[in-house]
Design a protein around this motif. Structure first.
Motif: not given
Length: 78
Positions: A16-18, A54-55
């Motif tokens: 859902x993201x880049x 980002x985890x």
């Protein structure tokens, strides 16, 4: 807050993201202190100039460089 340099073990893409992490690159990371058991699980948020964070857990990255310890500098006494 401590900043680490980490390298992901695999390439990751946040749906859902880049936002992407490439396994051949090194990224800045900070401990995920807002997550339960972050020390035990080795949780960090990985950042780059375009990433929101980002985890990743301990088994998903390797530490390339730890932060330097702050040392006191003493002036020479005469």
């Amino acid at each position: 807050m401590k900043t680490l340099l980490v390298q992901p073990n695999l390439s990751y893409e946040l749906l859902g993201t880049n936002d992407k992490l490439h396994k051949d690159r090194t990224y800045r990371a900070i401990p995920a202190t807002n997550q339960p058991d972050y020390k035990k699980k080795g949780l960090v948020f990985v950042y780059d100039h375009h990433l929101n964070g980002i985890l990743l857990s301990r088994d998903e990255y390797k530490v390339v460089k730890l932060p330097r310890r702050k040392t006191r500098s003493f002036k020479a006494r005469r």
